[in-house]
Design a protein around this motif. Structure first.
Motif, PDB file in Angstrom:
ATOM      1  N   ASN A   1       0.864  -1.180   0.000  1.00 42.25           N
ATOM      2  CA  ASN A   1       0.000   0.000   0.000  1.00 42.25           C
ATOM      3  C   ASN A   1       0.902   1.232   0.000  1.00 42.25           C
ATOM      4  O   ASN A   1       1.580   1.510   0.994  1.00 42.25           O
ATOM      5  CB  ASN A   1      -0.904   0.005   1.231  1.00 42.25           C
ATOM      6  N   PRO A   2       0.932   1.990  -1.116  1.00 40.95           N
ATOM      7  CA  PRO A   2       1.831   3.149  -1.181  1.00 40.95           C
ATOM      8  C   PRO A   2       1.620   4.149  -0.051  1.00 40.95           C
ATOM      9  O   PRO A   2       2.561   4.839   0.346  1.00 40.95           O
ATOM     10  CB  PRO A   2       1.485   3.774  -2.537  1.00 40.95           C
ATOM     11  N   LYS A   3       0.401   4.222   0.484  1.00 41.78           N
ATOM     12  CA  LYS A   3       0.125   5.183   1.560  1.00 41.78           C
ATOM     13  C   LYS A   3       0.924   4.869   2.826  1.00 41.78           C
ATOM     14  O   LYS A   3       1.194   5.770   3.629  1.00 41.78           O
ATOM     15  CB  LYS A   3      -1.372   5.224   1.869  1.00 41.78           C
ATOM     16  N   TYR A   4       1.316   3.597   3.011  1.00 45.78           N
ATOM     17  CA  TYR A   4       2.110   3.240   4.186  1.00 45.78           C
ATOM     18  C   TYR A   4       3.504   3.856   4.134  1.00 45.78           C
ATOM     19  O   TYR A   4       4.202   3.894   5.151  1.00 45.78           O
ATOM     20  CB  TYR A   4       2.232   1.723   4.315  1.00 45.78           C
ATOM     21  N   THR A   5       3.930   4.310   2.947  1.00 44.29           N
ATOM     22  CA  THR A   5       5.263   4.906   2.821  1.00 44.29           C
ATOM     23  C   THR A   5       5.256   6.417   3.031  1.00 44.29           C
ATOM     24  O   THR A   5       6.317   7.036   3.096  1.00 44.29           O
ATOM     25  CB  THR A   5       5.874   4.597   1.431  1.00 44.29           C
ATOM     26  N   PHE A   6       4.072   7.036   3.131  1.00 46.84           N
ATOM     27  CA  PHE A   6       3.988   8.498   3.202  1.00 46.84           C
ATOM     28  C   PHE A   6       4.704   9.085   4.415  1.00 46.84           C
ATOM     29  O   PHE A   6       5.246  10.186   4.346  1.00 46.84           O
ATOM     30  CB  PHE A   6       2.515   8.956   3.255  1.00 46.84           C
ATOM     31  N   SER A   7       4.660   8.380   5.537  1.00 53.03           N
ATOM     32  CA  SER A   7       5.169   8.957   6.784  1.00 53.03           C
ATOM     33  C   SER A   7       6.672   8.736   6.987  1.00 53.03           C
ATOM     34  O   SER A   7       7.225   9.158   8.006  1.00 53.03           O
ATOM     35  CB  SER A   7       4.408   8.365   7.978  1.00 53.03           C
ATOM     36  N   LEU A   8       7.325   8.109   6.022  1.00 58.88           N
ATOM     37  CA  LEU A   8       8.772   7.907   6.156  1.00 58.88           C
ATOM     38  C   LEU A   8       9.514   9.236   6.209  1.00 58.88           C
ATOM     39  O   LEU A   8       9.178  10.161   5.462  1.00 58.88           O
ATOM     40  CB  LEU A   8       9.311   7.141   4.939  1.00 58.88           C
ATOM     41  N   PRO A   9      10.527   9.364   7.054  1.00 62.40           N
ATOM     42  CA  PRO A   9      11.385  10.551   7.002  1.00 62.40           C
ATOM     43  C   PRO A   9      12.010  10.681   5.611  1.00 62.40           C
ATOM     44  O   PRO A   9      12.266   9.673   4.941  1.00 62.40           O
ATOM     45  CB  PRO A   9      12.448  10.258   8.066  1.00 62.40           C
TER      46      PRO A   9
END
Length: 388
Positions: A180-188
């Motif tokens: 799910n690409p949205k899971y990568t949004f919060s990465l620094p």
């Protein structure tokens, strides 16, 4: 000539912003005991942990926690994971995180029933598993390694100053992966760009070998252009769903073994970068970016045709009125400019490497033979010095 090969990928992928629901389709295929593998706890902050726990409970699973997987999983952590799996008779290893969690899960999977020391068997002697393998599933929260759709598992041994990857066969590949690409949004941002460069270099390692009119190379060029385009959007707007989707999907295709078919492949940037990582514990993608340009400038004369093609096809360098060497160097300069733009490390000294580590990093570098030149140890040292 395109080499002879076989191709199979055993991993089933679920991609998209509703992909977690498909965990309900996979869980009934496995026994009751699930070892939930994750890192430092970010999945608890963003709510993903609670969602997964609920799905596991709804499917009647007994959850055994295995938290604290570090960015460069260690042999000590591997032994801890094996102990957990053995004591709890685990039926499925469910990794939630980035490539490190996926790699670690695969290393545990081949080690639970191994009657020898797994470090010696898999990472020193590079033997294949002869024991029963515990199945792995992945829920990806960072794009970069491609570990969600391959058999690779990198483990670090700090005592021996070694960071080594073993690419296991199809039986060790995750049975399923949820992207799910949205899971990568919060990465620094630093982790995001490290992952982006990791993707790019995976493609380069396979591209810069051989000099044939190879279908794999045409695919590789398209993937590289996709990474470059999407990266420039993502660094301006990390929550651009299309850009992050393209980065995530390209990461998978960069290292799911497809574009290596018919190729010898290189992997020396990884070998040098991993040795740097064994000494500095630096982020994997950053160790690759810091050694790439010195390595490629060193081997460029030996693979000049491909470096010229890289310049014109990937970076759009105009060839008119220039020598092959000038075209190739302009391509590497364009690559360097892009690397500066996205903000990756360009020197290993930025990552904590010091002059007194050079001999050890050199000695810890495995020398492979798939690229345009087989390096001597002195040449490896020369590249490492140029990376400082």
């Amino acid at each position: 000539m395109l080499g002879n090969f076989s191709y199979k990928n055993a991993t089933k992928l679920y991609f998209g912003d509703d992909s977690l629901k498909y965990l309900n389709e996979e869980l009934p295929k496995y026994g009751k005991n699930v070892q939930l593998i994750y890192g430092g706890g970010s999945i608890k902050k963003n709510g993903l942990y609670d969602e997964i726990i609920q799905i596991l409970k709804d499917n009647g699973k007994n959850v055994i926690e295995d938290a604290g997987v570090m960015p460069n999983p260690t042999v000590e952590k591997l032994r801890e994971g094996v102990k957990i799996a053995k004591e709890n008779h685990v039926d499925l290893l469910l990794a939630v995180g980035g490539g490190s969690c996926c790699d670690y899960a695969k290393a545990v999977s081949v080690s639970v029933n191994c009657d020898e020391d797994p470090w010696d068997k898999y990472y020193i002697r590079f033997e294949e598993p002869t024991c029963e393998i515990v199945p792995v599933g992945c829920i990806l929260t960072m794009a970069g390694t491609g570990s969600e759709m391959n058999g690779g598992a990198v483990i670090t041994n700090h005592e021996q100053k070694l960071k080594i990857g073993h690419v296991f066969g199809e039986e060790v590949m995750p049975k399923f992966s949820i992207l799910n690409p949205k899971y990568t949004f919060s990465l620094p941002k630093r982790q995001m760009v490290a992952g982006i460069y990791d993707i790019f270099n995976h493609i380069c390692e396979q591209y810069f070998s051989g000099d044939d009119d190879n279908t794999s190379d045409y695919i590789a060029e398209a993937l590289m252009k996709s990474v470059i385009h999407s990266s420039l959007i993502a660094i301006e707007n990390p929550e651009d769903y299309e850009a992050r989707s393209n980065i995530m999907w390209t990461a998978t295709w960069a290292l799911n073994t497809l574009i290596s078919r018919g190729k010898t492949t290189d992997w020396m940037v990884h070998m040098i970068g991993q040795s740097v990582g064994a000494y500095t514990d630096a982020t994997h993608g950053m160790t690759l970016s810091a050694v790439s340009l010195p390595y490629y400038r060193f081997i460029m004369p030996y693979g000049l045709n491909k470096f010229k093609r890289f310049a014109t096809e990937v970076w759009g360098i105009c060839a008119e009125g220039k020598t092959d060497e000038q075209i190739a160097e302009e391509g590497l300069q364009a690559m360097e400019n892009w690397m500066k733009q996205i903000g990756v490390a360009l020197k290993i000294s930025e990552l904590g490497a010091t002059e007194d580590m050079i001999d050890g990093i050199t000695e810890g570098t495995l020398i492979l033979e798939g690229g345009y030149k087989v390096l001597s140890k002195d040449e490896v040292k020369q590249i490492i010095k140029a990376s400082m």
